[in-house]
Structures are given as C-alpha cells and as structure tokens.
Design a protein around this motif. Structure first.
Motif, PDB file in Angstrom:
ATOM      1  N   ARG A 163       0.352  -1.399  -0.325  1.00  0.00           N
ATOM      2  CA  ARG A 163      -0.022   0.107  -0.139  1.00  0.00           C
ATOM      3  C   ARG A 163       1.032   1.264  -0.184  1.00  0.00           C
ATOM      4  NH1 ARG A 163      -5.348   1.347   1.769  1.00  0.00           N
ATOM      5  NH2 ARG A 163      -5.680   3.537   2.720  1.00  0.00           N
ATOM      6  N   THR A 164       2.269   0.915   0.646  1.00  0.00           N
ATOM      7  CA  THR A 164       2.770   2.254   0.649  1.00  0.00           C
ATOM      8  C   THR A 164       3.275   2.371  -0.575  1.00  0.00           C
ATOM      9  OG1 THR A 164       4.807   1.333   0.708  1.00  0.00           O
ATOM     10  CG2 THR A 164       3.529   1.909   3.274  1.00  0.00           C
ATOM     11  N   HIS A 165       3.305   2.136  -1.797  1.00  0.00           N
ATOM     12  CA  HIS A 165       4.307   2.956  -2.888  1.00  0.00           C
ATOM     13  C   HIS A 165       2.616   2.420  -3.602  1.00  0.00           C
ATOM     14  CE1 HIS A 165       7.706   0.970  -2.852  1.00  0.00           C
ATOM     15  NE2 HIS A 165       6.937   0.307  -1.525  1.00  0.00           N
ATOM     16  N   PHE A 166       1.291   2.004  -3.542  1.00  0.00           N
ATOM     17  CA  PHE A 166       0.005   1.886  -3.867  1.00  0.00           C
ATOM     18  C   PHE A 166      -0.202   3.785  -4.058  1.00  0.00           C
ATOM     19  CE2 PHE A 166      -4.043   2.292  -5.069  1.00  0.00           C
ATOM     20  CZ  PHE A 166      -4.829   1.579  -6.199  1.00  0.00           C
ATOM     21  N   VAL A 167      -0.561   3.615  -2.234  1.00  0.00           N
ATOM     22  CA  VAL A 167      -0.837   5.183  -2.767  1.00  0.00           C
ATOM     23  C   VAL A 167      -0.671   6.108  -3.255  1.00  0.00           C
ATOM     24  CG1 VAL A 167      -1.648   7.044  -1.152  1.00  0.00           C
ATOM     25  CG2 VAL A 167      -2.625   4.548  -0.944  1.00  0.00           C
ATOM     26  N   PRO A 168       0.799   6.956  -2.993  1.00  0.00           N
ATOM     27  CA  PRO A 168       1.025   7.341  -3.619  1.00  0.00           C
ATOM     28  C   PRO A 168       1.156   7.595  -5.551  1.00  0.00           C
ATOM     29  CG  PRO A 168       3.181   6.514  -2.570  1.00  0.00           C
ATOM     30  CD  PRO A 168       2.271   5.568  -2.557  1.00  0.00           C
ATOM     31  N   TYR A 169       1.017   6.313  -6.625  1.00  0.00           N
ATOM     32  CA  TYR A 169       1.331   6.082  -7.838  1.00  0.00           C
ATOM     33  C   TYR A 169      -0.320   6.025  -7.757  1.00  0.00           C
ATOM     34  CZ  TYR A 169       1.973   4.266 -11.866  1.00  0.00           C
ATOM     35  OH  TYR A 169       1.672   3.976 -13.205  1.00  0.00           O
ATOM     36  N   TYR A 170      -1.261   5.766  -7.575  1.00  0.00           N
ATOM     37  CA  TYR A 170      -2.335   5.921  -7.849  1.00  0.00           C
ATOM     38  C   TYR A 170      -2.382   7.936  -7.524  1.00  0.00           C
ATOM     39  CZ  TYR A 170      -7.430   5.596  -8.585  1.00  0.00           C
ATOM     40  OH  TYR A 170      -8.859   5.337  -8.589  1.00  0.00           O
ATOM     41  N   ASN A 171      -2.651   8.044  -6.834  1.00  0.00           N
ATOM     42  CA  ASN A 171      -2.097   9.543  -6.389  1.00  0.00           C
ATOM     43  C   ASN A 171      -2.145  10.264  -7.461  1.00  0.00           C
ATOM     44  OD1 ASN A 171      -4.005   9.794  -4.027  1.00  0.00           O
ATOM     45  ND2 ASN A 171      -2.478  10.211  -2.765  1.00  0.00           N
ATOM     46  N   ALA A 172      -1.486   9.919  -8.055  1.00  0.00           N
ATOM     47  CA  ALA A 172      -0.673  10.585  -9.551  1.00  0.00           C
ATOM     48  C   ALA A 172      -0.955  10.409 -10.630  1.00  0.00           C
ATOM     49  CB  ALA A 172       1.515  10.568  -9.326  1.00  0.00           C
ATOM     50  N   HIS A 173      -1.956   9.008 -10.399  1.00  0.00           N
ATOM     51  CA  HIS A 173      -2.312   8.273 -11.902  1.00  0.00           C
ATOM     52  C   HIS A 173      -3.787   8.065 -12.553  1.00  0.00           C
ATOM     53  CE1 HIS A 173       1.849   8.046 -13.703  1.00  0.00           C
ATOM     54  NE2 HIS A 173       2.511   7.661 -11.704  1.00  0.00           N
ATOM     55  N   GLN A 174      -4.312   8.394 -10.431  1.00  0.00           N
ATOM     56  CA  GLN A 174      -5.671   8.636 -10.767  1.00  0.00           C
ATOM     57  C   GLN A 174      -7.095   8.504 -12.065  1.00  0.00           C
ATOM     58  OE1 GLN A 174      -6.785   8.943  -6.743  1.00  0.00           O
ATOM     59  NE2 GLN A 174      -7.330  11.228  -7.315  1.00  0.00           N
ATOM     60  N   CYS A 175      -6.158   9.609 -12.729  1.00  0.00           N
ATOM     61  CA  CYS A 175      -6.867  10.050 -13.915  1.00  0.00           C
ATOM     62  C   CYS A 175      -6.279   9.525 -15.440  1.00  0.00           C
ATOM     63  CB  CYS A 175      -7.063  11.897 -13.904  1.00  0.00           C
ATOM     64  SG  CYS A 175      -7.947  11.589 -12.461  1.00  0.00           S
ATOM     65  N   ASP A 176      -5.358   8.658 -15.198  1.00  0.00           N
ATOM     66  CA  ASP A 176      -4.753   8.494 -16.687  1.00  0.00           C
ATOM     67  C   ASP A 176      -6.007   7.778 -17.735  1.00  0.00           C
ATOM     68  OD1 ASP A 176      -3.171   9.698 -15.314  1.00  0.00           O
ATOM     69  OD2 ASP A 176      -1.575   7.794 -15.780  1.00  0.00           O
ATOM     70  N   TYR A 177      -6.595   7.069 -17.330  1.00  0.00           N
ATOM     71  CA  TYR A 177      -7.078   6.384 -18.067  1.00  0.00           C
ATOM     72  C   TYR A 177      -8.276   6.560 -17.954  1.00  0.00           C
ATOM     73  CZ  TYR A 177      -3.112   4.401 -19.831  1.00  0.00           C
ATOM     74  OH  TYR A 177      -2.104   4.545 -20.393  1.00  0.00           O
ATOM     75  N   THR A 178      -8.776   6.414 -15.953  1.00  0.00           N
ATOM     76  CA  THR A 178     -10.643   7.091 -15.731  1.00  0.00           C
ATOM     77  C   THR A 178     -10.959   7.447 -16.723  1.00  0.00           C
ATOM     78  OG1 THR A 178      -9.455   5.702 -13.613  1.00  0.00           O
ATOM     79  CG2 THR A 178     -11.669   7.160 -13.657  1.00  0.00           C
ATOM     80  N   ARG A 179     -12.385   7.536 -16.567  1.00  0.00           N
ATOM     81  CA  ARG A 179     -13.414   8.190 -17.455  1.00  0.00           C
ATOM     82  C   ARG A 179     -15.302   7.892 -16.659  1.00  0.00           C
ATOM     83  NH1 ARG A 179      -9.397   9.866 -18.613  1.00  0.00           N
ATOM     84  NH2 ARG A 179      -8.302  10.203 -20.750  1.00  0.00           N
ATOM     85  N   PRO A 180     -16.194   8.383 -17.078  1.00  0.00           N
ATOM     86  CA  PRO A 180     -17.210   8.381 -16.673  1.00  0.00           C
ATOM     87  C   PRO A 180     -17.556   7.773 -18.128  1.00  0.00           C
ATOM     88  CG  PRO A 180     -16.644  11.120 -16.920  1.00  0.00           C
ATOM     89  CD  PRO A 180     -15.622   9.657 -17.572  1.00  0.00           C
ATOM     90  N   TYR A 181     -18.989   6.866 -16.952  1.00  0.00           N
ATOM     91  CA  TYR A 181     -19.486   5.655 -18.523  1.00  0.00           C
ATOM     92  C   TYR A 181     -20.336   6.366 -18.862  1.00  0.00           C
ATOM     93  CZ  TYR A 181     -18.230   1.730 -15.804  1.00  0.00           C
ATOM     94  OH  TYR A 181     -17.135   0.641 -14.993  1.00  0.00           O
ATOM     95  N   ASP A 182     -19.992   6.241 -20.516  1.00  0.00           N
ATOM     96  CA  ASP A 182     -21.711   6.731 -21.076  1.00  0.00           C
ATOM     97  C   ASP A 182     -22.877   7.248 -20.611  1.00  0.00           C
ATOM     98  OD1 ASP A 182     -19.104   6.162 -23.399  1.00  0.00           O
ATOM     99  OD2 ASP A 182     -20.087   5.309 -24.467  1.00  0.00           O
ATOM    100  N   GLY A 183     -23.110   8.423 -20.866  1.00  0.00           N
ATOM    101  CA  GLY A 183     -24.480   8.624 -20.247  1.00  0.00           C
ATOM    102  C   GLY A 183     -24.459   9.078 -18.740  1.00  0.00           C
ATOM    103  N   ILE A 184     -23.152   9.121 -18.392  1.00  0.00           N
ATOM    104  CA  ILE A 184     -23.842   9.212 -16.750  1.00  0.00           C
ATOM    105  C   ILE A 184     -23.459  10.915 -16.510  1.00  0.00           C
ATOM    106  CG2 ILE A 184     -22.197   9.333 -14.396  1.00  0.00           C
ATOM    107  CD1 ILE A 184     -23.456   6.706 -14.641  1.00  0.00           C
ATOM    108  N   PRO A 185     -22.529  11.885 -17.472  1.00  0.00           N
ATOM    109  CA  PRO A 185     -22.787  12.576 -16.970  1.00  0.00           C
ATOM    110  C   PRO A 185     -23.302  13.395 -17.364  1.00  0.00           C
ATOM    111  CG  PRO A 185     -20.595  12.430 -18.088  1.00  0.00           C
ATOM    112  CD  PRO A 185     -21.323  11.065 -17.897  1.00  0.00           C
ATOM    113  N   GLN A 186     -24.263  12.722 -18.537  1.00  0.00           N
ATOM    114  CA  GLN A 186     -26.330  13.201 -18.865  1.00  0.00           C
ATOM    115  C   GLN A 186     -27.426  13.095 -17.524  1.00  0.00           C
ATOM    116  OE1 GLN A 186     -23.662  11.694 -20.538  1.00  0.00           O
ATOM    117  NE2 GLN A 186     -23.860  13.290 -22.486  1.00  0.00           N
ATOM    118  N   LEU A 187     -26.907  11.742 -17.081  1.00  0.00           N
ATOM    119  CA  LEU A 187     -27.897  11.173 -15.696  1.00  0.00           C
ATOM    120  C   LEU A 187     -27.566  12.218 -14.764  1.00  0.00           C
ATOM    121  CD1 LEU A 187     -30.007   9.250 -14.877  1.00  0.00           C
ATOM    122  CD2 LEU A 187     -27.884   7.908 -14.268  1.00  0.00           C
ATOM    123  N   LEU A 188     -27.002  12.823 -13.948  1.00  0.00           N
ATOM    124  CA  LEU A 188     -25.929  12.929 -12.960  1.00  0.00           C
ATOM    125  C   LEU A 188     -26.541  15.187 -13.473  1.00  0.00           C
ATOM    126  CD1 LEU A 188     -22.660  12.241 -12.101  1.00  0.00           C
ATOM    127  CD2 LEU A 188     -24.643  11.710 -11.130  1.00  0.00           C
TER     128      LEU A 188
END
Length: 213
Positions: free
Chosen positions: A69-94
């Motif tokens: 976890r000590t390696h996971f958290v800083p890496y994820y904090n820096a890269h958590q938006c690299d590939y993450t995207r909303p599912y199709d239709g979610i922004p419109q729904l919200l």
C-alpha cells in the motif's frame, strides 16, 4: 429524492488505473503482477482488500498489504485520472437528476482522499455529499456510510442506492433502502441476476426511469 451512487464501476470506469497502480506496487515489493483484465474480480472492498487479493496466497498478510500500500497510494494519487473515464451517459444522467432537484451523493470504498479528488475532477459541483473509506469507520457493506450521507443531506425524501456489486446490494439492504444495480460495471450482469437482484439497469437512462417510479 436522495440518490446515492457507488463510484468505481458505477460512475467511473477506474479499473485500468487501479490495475496499473497495483501492478506498480506489487513490482516494487518483488511480487508478480496481473493482467489488467483480471482486476475487476479483485476490486470492491477497498484498497487493502484489492492488494490482498493481488498478492500471492502465501504472502497475503496484513504486514505485506501495508508494505504494498505504501507504493500503491502515491502512484495512484499521481495517476488516478490517466485512463479513468465516466461511463457513457453518466454525466448527462447526473446533470438531469440535479436539474430535477434530487440530492446526489457518493458512497465509495475507495479511500476518502482519492474519492474526493475523482469526483472533483470529473463531476465538479454535482454532489452534495462525497464519502469514501475513512479511518475508524467500517467500509461497505456496513451501512454506516449511508447513514452518514443521509444525516448530512438532512432530508426526509425517498432514498435510492445505485451500485454495480453485491457489496452495494448488501449495503443497501442493511441500510433498508431500495437498490438498483447497474450492469455496465465490474460485476457481469449474469452474476447480478444469479444473486437474485431484482432491479438491474443496463443504461444510465434506465436509472432515470427508476427515479421517476
């Protein structure tokens, strides 16, 4: 209505960034990695449980989980938006639900800081309450996160819980609130059906239909 959303697998497809972060952390500790497509079966109960499932069976100790976890958290904090995207239709729904005056909230087993950052990045000014995993509070399926959300929203309106997993189903049941599963997340539709889940939405538009019932 107060509508509570799970995060990973419901609002956002986060699996690639979670998988790459976990593989990075495993490598740093000398453990074998996994194909990204294997990670949907490991997520859903918080980062520590993800790491535990990713570790070799003989290495699944709490001490090893914390080291990874000590390696996971800083890496994820820096890269958590690299590939993450909303599912199709979610922004419109919200946007539609908010315009209709519903109270929107997020209940996630992802650690709280990462949950807040993702919501702020992808859905700014959309949710009234955003809660992730917090120290000293049991994660889902413990219903405390639902109770905390309802206390902060401070409304007696109807409640609907939306998620993609059996953990979410169990959370809603324990909180005694209605549940709708979404089939586009990390748990296959067939598994949701076999688990006896009665209400399953196959598109975000169907979520809006449930809200209107």
């Amino acid at each position: 209505m107060t509508i509570i959303f799970d995060l990973d697998g419901t609002l956002l497809n986060t699996i690639d960034d979670l998988g790459y972060a976990c593989n990075h952390a495993l490598q740093q500790q000398g453990y074998p990695t996994h194909p990204i497509e294997a990670y949907p079966q490991m997520v859903g109960n918080g980062i520590n449980n993800l790491i535990r499932r990713a570790l070799p069976i003989q290495a699944q100790t709490e001490e090893n989980v914390q080291k990874v976890r000590t390696h996971f958290v800083p890496y994820y904090n820096a890269h958590q938006c690299d590939y993450t995207r909303p599912y199709d239709g979610i922004p419109q729904l919200l946007a539609t639900l908010k315009a209709e005056g519903h109270h929107l909230a997020v209940a996630s087993n992802k650690y709280h800081a990462a949950t807040e950052r993702l919501i702020s990045h992808f859905f700014p000014d959309c949710f009234e309450v955003v809660l992730g995993e917090r120290e000293g509070i049991e994660r889902k399926p413990n219903p405390q996160i639902v109770y905390d959300i309802l206390e902060r929203v401070a409304t007696t309106a109807e409640v609907l819980y939306i998620g993609d997993s059996l953990v979410d189903r169990d959370t809603a049941q324990r909180a005694n609130v209605p549940f709708v599963a979404c089939s586009w997340g990390f748990v296959p539709r067939k598994q949701l059906v076999l688990a006896g889940i009665e209400h399953i939405a196959d598109t975000p538009e169907e979520i809006h239909q449930w809200v209107g019932r």
